[in-house]
Design an enzyme around this catalytic site. Structure first.
Site, PDB file in Angstrom:
ATOM      1  N   GLY A  53       0.905  -1.173  -0.052  1.00  0.00           N
ATOM      2  CA  GLY A  53       0.103   0.027   0.041  1.00  0.00           C
ATOM      3  C   GLY A  53       0.770   1.219   0.197  1.00  0.00           C
ATOM      4  O   GLY A  53       1.976   1.237   0.142  1.00  0.00           O
ATOM      5  N   SER A  54       0.515   2.314  -0.295  1.00  0.00           N
ATOM      6  CA  SER A  54       0.776   3.593  -0.191  1.00  0.00           C
ATOM      7  C   SER A  54       0.604   3.920   1.415  1.00  0.00           C
ATOM      8  O   SER A  54       0.290   3.302   2.204  1.00  0.00           O
ATOM      9  CB  SER A  54      -0.149   5.017  -0.705  1.00  0.00           C
ATOM     10  OG  SER A  54       0.142   4.326  -2.092  1.00  0.00           O
ATOM     11  N   GLY A  55       1.422   5.215   1.548  1.00  0.00           N
ATOM     12  CA  GLY A  55       1.230   5.599   3.028  1.00  0.00           C
ATOM     13  C   GLY A  55       2.641   5.328   3.912  1.00  0.00           C
ATOM     14  O   GLY A  55       2.542   5.808   5.098  1.00  0.00           O
ATOM     15  N   HIS A  56       3.517   4.624   3.027  1.00  0.00           N
ATOM     16  CA  HIS A  56       4.741   4.203   3.872  1.00  0.00           C
ATOM     17  C   HIS A  56       6.020   4.899   3.356  1.00  0.00           C
ATOM     18  O   HIS A  56       7.167   4.290   3.774  1.00  0.00           O
ATOM     19  CB  HIS A  56       4.931   2.618   3.616  1.00  0.00           C
ATOM     20  CG  HIS A  56       3.668   1.960   4.098  1.00  0.00           C
ATOM     21  ND1 HIS A  56       3.364   1.862   5.461  1.00  0.00           N
ATOM     22  CD2 HIS A  56       2.818   1.026   3.450  1.00  0.00           C
ATOM     23  CE1 HIS A  56       2.196   0.925   5.720  1.00  0.00           C
ATOM     24  NE2 HIS A  56       1.998   0.512   4.515  1.00  0.00           N
ATOM     25  N   ASP A 109      -1.609  -8.834   0.433  1.00  0.00           N
ATOM     26  CA  ASP A 109      -0.335  -8.941  -0.470  1.00  0.00           C
ATOM     27  C   ASP A 109       0.330 -10.230  -0.796  1.00  0.00           C
ATOM     28  O   ASP A 109       0.573 -10.523  -1.967  1.00  0.00           O
ATOM     29  CB  ASP A 109       0.621  -8.246   0.491  1.00  0.00           C
ATOM     30  CG  ASP A 109       0.441  -6.662   0.523  1.00  0.00           C
ATOM     31  OD1 ASP A 109      -0.155  -6.204  -0.525  1.00  0.00           O
ATOM     32  OD2 ASP A 109       0.901  -6.221   1.581  1.00  0.00           O
ATOM     33  N   HIS A 219       0.427   0.567   9.688  1.00  0.00           N
ATOM     34  CA  HIS A 219      -0.570   0.826   8.955  1.00  0.00           C
ATOM     35  C   HIS A 219      -1.706   1.399   9.835  1.00  0.00           C
ATOM     36  O   HIS A 219      -2.760   1.376   9.658  1.00  0.00           O
ATOM     37  CB  HIS A 219      -1.147  -0.636   8.576  1.00  0.00           C
ATOM     38  CG  HIS A 219      -0.460  -1.092   7.697  1.00  0.00           C
ATOM     39  ND1 HIS A 219       0.339  -2.162   7.648  1.00  0.00           N
ATOM     40  CD2 HIS A 219      -0.569  -1.080   6.248  1.00  0.00           C
ATOM     41  CE1 HIS A 219       0.935  -2.659   6.767  1.00  0.00           C
ATOM     42  NE2 HIS A 219       0.530  -2.009   5.694  1.00  0.00           N
TER      43      HIS A 219
END
Lengths: 332, 208
Positions: A53-56, A109, A219
């Protein structure tokens, strides 16, 4: 919610647009939500892909670059990319020598990367292998270590696997080295404030003044347990003790340590943590090689920090020190 | 299915029948799923088969089935959608490179799908899931002559639902409601029956 954005549903795509515009020497976006090297896969070299995911940022896609990864599939904030996007990333990473899938241990994932591997096997005859990072020591007990989630330790695996692939070793050999690096990592996190997923618009939970969450993942989920806020040395000691209980170090051992910001914690505070980490390993007599202090694997604007150790032998240390470059980490 | 061989056009026609059947059963499946889960199973199954039915299929049976798997993945990231995609993928692997498949190979294709779905979903037979339906159908097909295949599959899917009446679900979210799940049909098994009915051209024969 206070965030700098245009529309929540264009957050990831606009981020990727700016990302490739700012660093065209490292990153290209040949298909939507797939970041690859500008020149594509390197002929004869094992390709390495990751995804998540994005956000990392800089995880995952920031670590595409020479000596690191070849391609990455990117999902929405904290959400898995689709199997088709992962399959596309594998194709862009392929240089004819097979592709290693190297990513964090999360159900969605894993399922999607497995599917992606079957797709490229059927359609493109690309051979793939898998190494999954499961470095968060408090996310499952030692007897169930394979259930642990993957956190900041993955950046060491990216670096070391990338260096192994650069020696033009074959897929099985690169996979072996990547697995060895993954197995050598231990991480633990803590947080002071939660983060907000743009499309959710508010935090899942709150952390009271004078409290901290221990066992934080990446997360935005709550930690494993809550405690009252303590001085930096006491927090660091507890984190290091948990790591050492899982993976002991002795006199003369060599390791690298990453003290990582989950997003909003400043470098100043990371150095206060590192000071204590160094003292603890000095007491043991273990030598820290190439320490990393900074923002390497984040959870949006969360305030908090993670500590990762990686036990090094000659092989892992050599690959860790080999030249590599991306927009966020340069070696040699 | 009754012609003895299966090719791209046969798959396309079958997908159209299943898409129509799944669309008609969508409300019923949403309601069944809503008793135990998030109530979107009908949406998953109808959207998935509609997407597969409208996909452009290559002549290679394996690659055609792969397109079906991808179509399912694309529109439905729920666990049932991923499982169906996994089943298609297993059948795709076994048939890659062929433009026709003999009807009697269907038995092993269903078994391959069942095994792959069990591995991916980490489920076991007896958990009261769609895996039990697939297992029953693959065993029934083993004994059936090509012309009886549709009937054999249909009664196996129906018998599975009947056999699990009164038994609790042991997997997924339904597992947390053991008592309630025992009194209900498993939504995944029910969806599978509706799929087989449509495949066999027996939709609208009434409730199981």
């Amino acid at each position: 919610m206070k965030k700098i954005l245009n529309r929540p549903d264009s957050y990831v795509d606009e981020m990727l647009e700016g990302f490739t515009l700012a660093h065209p020497e490292f990153y290209a976006q040949p298909e939507r939500r797939v970041i690859a090297r500008p020149g594509g896969g390197t002929k004869g070299k094992v390709g390495i892909v990751t995804g998540g995911g994005s956000g990392h940022l800089p995880v995952f896609t920031g670590y595409v670059g020479p000596g690191f990864l070849d391609a990455c599939a990117i999902g929405d904030v904290f959400a898995s990319p689709s199997a088709e996007q992962m399959a596309a990333a594998i194709r862009h990473a392929d240089g004819g020598a097979g592709v290693l899938r190297l990513y964090g241990n999360y159900g969605g994932d894993v399922m999607n990367f497995d599917m992606a591997g079957e797709m490229v096997d059927l359609e493109n005859d690309i051979r793939t292998t898998t190494v999954v990072l499961a470095d968060d020591v408090v996310s499952a007990p030692k007897e169930e270590a394979e259930k642990r989630r993957g956190v900041a330790g993955m950046i060491y695996a990216f670096k070391i696997a990338g260096a192994a692939a650069d020696t033009m070793a074959d897929l099985d050999e690169v996979t072996r080295v990547a697995q060895k690096a993954a197995d050598a990592c231990r991480s633990i996190g803590m947080a002071l404030t939660p983060c907000i997923v743009p499309q959710a618009g508010k935090a899942h939970f709150e952390i009271g003044e004078g409290e901290m969450e221990m066992g934080m993942g990446i997360h935005g989920e709550p930690g494993i347990w809550r405690d009252k806020l303590k001085p930096a040395d006491a927090i660091t000691d507890e984190m290091i003790d948990r790591i050492l209980a899982d993976r002991a170090f002795g006199k003369g051992d060599r390791l690298s340590v990453l003290v990582n910001s989950l997003g909003a914690t400043p470098l100043e505070e990371l150095y206060i943590i590192y000071r204590r980490v160094k003292a603890r390993f000095d007491d043991i007599g273990a030598e820290i090689v190439m320490p990393l202090v900074g923002r390497y694997a984040t959870s949006m604007e969360m305030t908090g920090a993670t500590i990762t150790t990686i036990a090094l032998d000659e092989e892992l240390e050599r690959h860790l020190k080999a030249p590599a470059a991306c927009a966020y980490w340069r070696v040699g | 299915m009754t012609g003895g061989t299966i090719d791209r056009d046969g798959i396309k026609a079958a997908l159209a029948r299943v898409a129509a059947g799944a669309g008609a059963a969508a409300d019923e499946l949403n309601a069944a799923d809503g008793q135990l889960g998030d109530g979107d199973l009908g949406i998953t199954v109808s959207k998935g088969f509609a997407e597969a039915a409208s996909a452009d299929l290559p002549e290679d049976v394996g690659l055609a089935l792969l397109e079906c798997a991808k179509a399912f993945q694309r529109v439905s990231s729920s666990s049932y959608g991923t499982l169906v995609a996994t089943g298609f993928m297993a059948a795709a692997k076994a048939t890659k490179g062929k433009t026709t498949v003999q009807a009697d190979e269907l038995t092993s294709l269903v078994a391959a799908a069942r095994d792959a779905m069990m591995a991916r979903g980490k489920g076991s037979l007896g958990d009261k899931t769609v895996l039990d339906s697939l297992d029953a159908v693959s065993k029934a097909l083993e004994d059936a002559a090509a012309v009886d295949m549709a009937d054999a599959a249909l009664s196996a899917a129906r018998d599975t639902l009947a056999a699990f009446k009164g038994k609790p679900c042991k997997l997924g979210r339904a597992r947390m409601f053991a008592e309630k799940s025992a009194s209900l049909d498993d939504p995944g098994q029910l969806a599978f029956l509706r799929i087989v009915e449509a495949l066999a051209g027996r939709g609208g024969e009434g409730a199981a």
